[in-house]
Motif scaffolding. Sequence first.
Motif, PDB file in Angstrom:
ATOM      1  N   PRO A   1       0.411  -0.882   0.175  1.00  0.00           N
ATOM      2  CA  PRO A   1       0.402   0.204  -0.040  1.00  0.00           C
ATOM      3  C   PRO A   1       0.585   1.302   0.212  1.00  0.00           C
ATOM      4  O   PRO A   1       1.994   1.233   0.193  1.00  0.00           O
ATOM      5  N   GLY A   2      -0.069   2.650   0.008  1.00  0.00           N
ATOM      6  CA  GLY A   2       1.234   3.749  -0.765  1.00  0.00           C
ATOM      7  C   GLY A   2       1.504   4.158   0.655  1.00  0.00           C
ATOM      8  O   GLY A   2       2.468   4.609   0.016  1.00  0.00           O
ATOM      9  N   PRO A   3       1.357   4.288   2.588  1.00  0.00           N
ATOM     10  CA  PRO A   3       1.816   4.589   2.920  1.00  0.00           C
ATOM     11  C   PRO A   3       3.545   4.252   2.839  1.00  0.00           C
ATOM     12  O   PRO A   3       4.644   5.111   3.761  1.00  0.00           O
ATOM     13  N   HIS A   4       3.664   2.780   2.379  1.00  0.00           N
ATOM     14  CA  HIS A   4       5.367   2.112   2.709  1.00  0.00           C
ATOM     15  C   HIS A   4       6.018   3.623   1.371  1.00  0.00           C
ATOM     16  O   HIS A   4       6.983   3.051   1.419  1.00  0.00           O
ATOM     17  N   PHE A   5       5.970   3.437   0.830  1.00  0.00           N
ATOM     18  CA  PHE A   5       6.597   4.996  -0.080  1.00  0.00           C
ATOM     19  C   PHE A   5       6.316   6.558   0.331  1.00  0.00           C
ATOM     20  O   PHE A   5       6.815   7.577  -0.733  1.00  0.00           O
ATOM     21  N   ALA A   6       5.397   6.633   1.405  1.00  0.00           N
ATOM     22  CA  ALA A   6       5.272   8.019   1.740  1.00  0.00           C
ATOM     23  C   ALA A   6       6.748   8.385   2.357  1.00  0.00           C
ATOM     24  O   ALA A   6       6.897   7.862   3.639  1.00  0.00           O
ATOM     25  N   ALA A   7       7.099   9.478   2.666  1.00  0.00           N
ATOM     26  CA  ALA A   7       7.630  10.145   3.309  1.00  0.00           C
ATOM     27  C   ALA A   7       7.871   9.902   4.720  1.00  0.00           C
ATOM     28  O   ALA A   7       8.528  10.034   5.834  1.00  0.00           O
ATOM     29  N   ASP A   8       6.196  10.321   5.169  1.00  0.00           N
ATOM     30  CA  ASP A   8       6.215  10.744   6.516  1.00  0.00           C
ATOM     31  C   ASP A   8       5.450   9.617   6.894  1.00  0.00           C
ATOM     32  O   ASP A   8       4.463   9.259   8.373  1.00  0.00           O
ATOM     33  N   ARG A   9       5.554   8.440   6.116  1.00  0.00           N
ATOM     34  CA  ARG A   9       4.604   7.214   6.354  1.00  0.00           C
ATOM     35  C   ARG A   9       3.490   7.068   6.588  1.00  0.00           C
ATOM     36  O   ARG A   9       3.005   5.466   6.194  1.00  0.00           O
ATOM     37  N   THR A  10       2.349   7.736   6.664  1.00  0.00           N
ATOM     38  CA  THR A  10       1.532   8.156   7.043  1.00  0.00           C
ATOM     39  C   THR A  10       0.473   8.593   5.680  1.00  0.00           C
ATOM     40  O   THR A  10      -1.087   8.046   5.537  1.00  0.00           O
ATOM     41  N   THR A  11       1.092   9.101   4.970  1.00  0.00           N
ATOM     42  CA  THR A  11      -0.841   9.307   3.837  1.00  0.00           C
ATOM     43  C   THR A  11       0.081   8.898   2.695  1.00  0.00           C
ATOM     44  O   THR A  11       0.378   7.948   2.795  1.00  0.00           O
ATOM     45  N   LEU A  12      -0.937   8.946   1.466  1.00  0.00           N
ATOM     46  CA  LEU A  12      -0.872   8.002   0.113  1.00  0.00           C
ATOM     47  C   LEU A  12      -1.591   7.051   0.829  1.00  0.00           C
ATOM     48  O   LEU A  12      -1.146   5.616  -0.129  1.00  0.00           O
ATOM     49  N   THR A  13      -2.843   7.376   1.204  1.00  0.00           N
ATOM     50  CA  THR A  13      -2.990   5.716   2.331  1.00  0.00           C
ATOM     51  C   THR A  13      -4.521   5.485   1.209  1.00  0.00           C
ATOM     52  O   THR A  13      -5.056   4.671   0.821  1.00  0.00           O
ATOM     53  N   ARG A  14      -4.909   5.810  -0.902  1.00  0.00           N
ATOM     54  CA  ARG A  14      -5.770   5.404  -1.942  1.00  0.00           C
ATOM     55  C   ARG A  14      -4.720   4.651  -2.319  1.00  0.00           C
ATOM     56  O   ARG A  14      -5.385   4.374  -3.606  1.00  0.00           O
ATOM     57  N   HIS A  15      -3.701   4.828  -2.511  1.00  0.00           N
ATOM     58  CA  HIS A  15      -2.824   3.945  -3.826  1.00  0.00           C
ATOM     59  C   HIS A  15      -2.439   3.045  -3.200  1.00  0.00           C
ATOM     60  O   HIS A  15      -1.333   2.391  -2.176  1.00  0.00           O
ATOM     61  N   LEU A  16      -1.977   1.930  -3.975  1.00  0.00           N
ATOM     62  CA  LEU A  16      -1.194   0.740  -4.138  1.00  0.00           C
ATOM     63  C   LEU A  16      -0.478   0.541  -5.620  1.00  0.00           C
ATOM     64  O   LEU A  16      -0.782   1.349  -6.571  1.00  0.00           O
ATOM     65  N   ARG A  17       1.111   0.110  -5.509  1.00  0.00           N
ATOM     66  CA  ARG A  17       1.678  -0.169  -5.896  1.00  0.00           C
ATOM     67  C   ARG A  17       1.620  -1.553  -6.659  1.00  0.00           C
ATOM     68  O   ARG A  17       1.435  -2.412  -5.855  1.00  0.00           O
ATOM     69  N   LEU A  18       1.400  -1.544  -8.412  1.00  0.00           N
ATOM     70  CA  LEU A  18       1.505  -3.137  -8.593  1.00  0.00           C
ATOM     71  C   LEU A  18       2.590  -3.415  -9.746  1.00  0.00           C
ATOM     72  O   LEU A  18       2.333  -2.687 -10.848  1.00  0.00           O
ATOM     73  N   PRO A  19       3.238  -4.501  -9.657  1.00  0.00           N
ATOM     74  CA  PRO A  19       4.241  -4.573 -10.973  1.00  0.00           C
ATOM     75  C   PRO A  19       3.711  -5.432 -11.195  1.00  0.00           C
ATOM     76  O   PRO A  19       2.891  -5.725 -11.306  1.00  0.00           O
ATOM     77  N   PHE A  20       4.077  -4.395 -12.982  1.00  0.00           N
ATOM     78  CA  PHE A  20       3.811  -5.838 -13.824  1.00  0.00           C
ATOM     79  C   PHE A  20       5.074  -7.358 -14.498  1.00  0.00           C
ATOM     80  O   PHE A  20       4.465  -7.244 -15.610  1.00  0.00           O
ATOM     81  N   THR A  21       5.750  -7.252 -13.528  1.00  0.00           N
ATOM     82  CA  THR A  21       7.011  -7.962 -13.807  1.00  0.00           C
ATOM     83  C   THR A  21       6.174  -9.276 -13.974  1.00  0.00           C
ATOM     84  O   THR A  21       7.133 -10.538 -13.660  1.00  0.00           O
ATOM     85  N   ALA A  22       5.654  -9.612 -13.566  1.00  0.00           N
ATOM     86  CA  ALA A  22       4.413 -11.564 -13.171  1.00  0.00           C
ATOM     87  C   ALA A  22       4.295 -11.835 -14.243  1.00  0.00           C
ATOM     88  O   ALA A  22       3.471 -10.815 -15.587  1.00  0.00           O
TER      89      ALA A  22
END
Length: 465
Positions: A422-443
Motif C-alpha cells: 500500500p501507498g504509505p510504504h512509499f510516503a516520506a511521512d509513512r502515513t499519507t498516500l493511503t488510497r494508493h497501491l503499487r502494482l508491479p507488472f513483472t508477473a
Amino acid sequence: MDTGFVAALGDWSARPGPRARSLATAVREAVVDGRLPAGSRLPSERELARILHLSRGTVVAALTLLRDDGWLATRQGSGSVVRLPARLTERTTPWSQDRGGAPGADLDLTLAVTAAPHEAFRTALAHAAERGAALLVDSGVTGAGLPRLRELLADRYTRAGLATRPEQILVTAGAQAALTLLLDHLHTDRRSPVVVENPTYPGALAVLRARRARLLAVPVTAPGGWDIARLTDAVRRHGPRLAYLMPDFHNPTGAHMDAATRRTTAALADRYGMTVLADETMRDLDLRTPPGTEPHLAGARVIQIGSASKTLWSGLRIGWIRAGAELVRQLRLNPLQAQLSPPPLEQLIAAELLGVPLQDLLADRRDRLRAQRDHLAGLLTATGWTYTVPDGGLTLWVRLGAGTSATELAARAAARGLAVTPGPHFAADRTTLTRHLRLPFTATKETLTRAVGLLRACSGSPETA
C-alpha cells in the motif's frame, strides 16, 4: 556420476504414489535445489534401472514425464541431459513471484523485480570464470572496481552524451550501497533536510531514516511528474544541501522527467549549492517504441547512481556511482567503501552482460514488460480505480476509489493469498498516500489476472465486485 546422481535424489523411493512419478519429482527437485546441476548427463536407461533397482519400464516412464515437462533433453546417440524448462528461463518475472502459476497458490507482488536472463547469465558466468584466473594471483581487492567494468560504464555514459572517464566511476554492491556510501560522505549536517520525492523508493527511505535524516518531501505524480515550482520553493525556503531524485521512470509512479525539467533541476542545484543524487536504476527500462533519447540529469552538482539489479537481475549486486574524479578518490578513502564493494567475480559477470549482449537482452525484456504492462492496465479498466500507464519502469501506481483504504485492502488481499504494497510504504511521512497501491507488472499475464481478480473481490465496492 552414478553415485552422485543417487545421492542427489535423496530418499525418493519413500514418496507416496507411482514410482515413476516419484522419481520424476525427485529429479525436478534436485535440479531446482542445485543438487543436480542443469546440464548434467544422466546414465543410460539400463544403468538407471540397475542402480535404482527399478524395472526399465519404470525408468522410461519417469524420463518421459521429465522430457514432456521440459526437464530433460534427449539426443539420439548422446543420452539425456537435465535442464530447466523454457517456461522457467524464458520469463520476465522470477518464478518465485507467482509460485509457478499454480491455481490457488500464494502470490507476492510486493517486489518489482525481473528474472535473470538465464542463458545469457550462464554464458557470462562461464566467461567470467575463464577471465577470473588472472585475479587469483592478485589480492582480490578491486578498489573502485575492476578496470574493465569501469571502462565499460564510462563508455556507456559517454555514448549517451555525458562524457565520462573511468576514474569517475566507483563500483558498489548495488544502488542502495551507493546511496549509503554517498550519504555517509555528504550528509554531515543532520540539521539540513534532504529533499525526497513523495512517493519514493522505500529502500532509499530506509537508508535515509537510518541516518536520522530530516526529509523534505516534494510531490511527484504519475500524470504530472515533478512540480518544479514546488521544488524551487522548497529549496529556496529550507536550504537543503542534498536531494535524492529518481528522474527516469520513477519508482513507484513511473513518471519520467523531461529534458527541460532536468536542465532546470540542475540549474537549481547550482544556484543553491545543493547536491542532487540522481537514481537511474530504471533508466534502461524504457518501454516506448522506439526508446526515448532524454539526456541524463547532469550538472556540476549532480551525481548519478546506477544499478544492474532492475536491468539484469536483482541477485547481481552491482551498482555504481558516476561523479567527479576527486569525489570518487575521496569515497575510496571512506572505511565503508570496502564493505560496500562487490566481489570480483560478480563484477566480471556484470562486465560480460553490460557489454555486447545488453541491447539484445533489453529488447526482449522491454517487449515482454510492455505486453505485461498493457495487460495489467487492461485488467484495471473496469475497476473504477485511476492510474497512468507509464512509459517505462516496472510498476503501475494505482489510486483507489473514494473511501477505499489501500492498507485495509492489502490486509484483506493478504488473507486471500495475495501480497501487495500500500501507498504509505512509499510516503516520506509513512502515513499519507493511503488510497494508493503499487502494482508491479513483472508477473506473468496469468498471475496478473489472478491478482487483479483477488483485489476486485477484496475491494468491497460495487463497481469492482
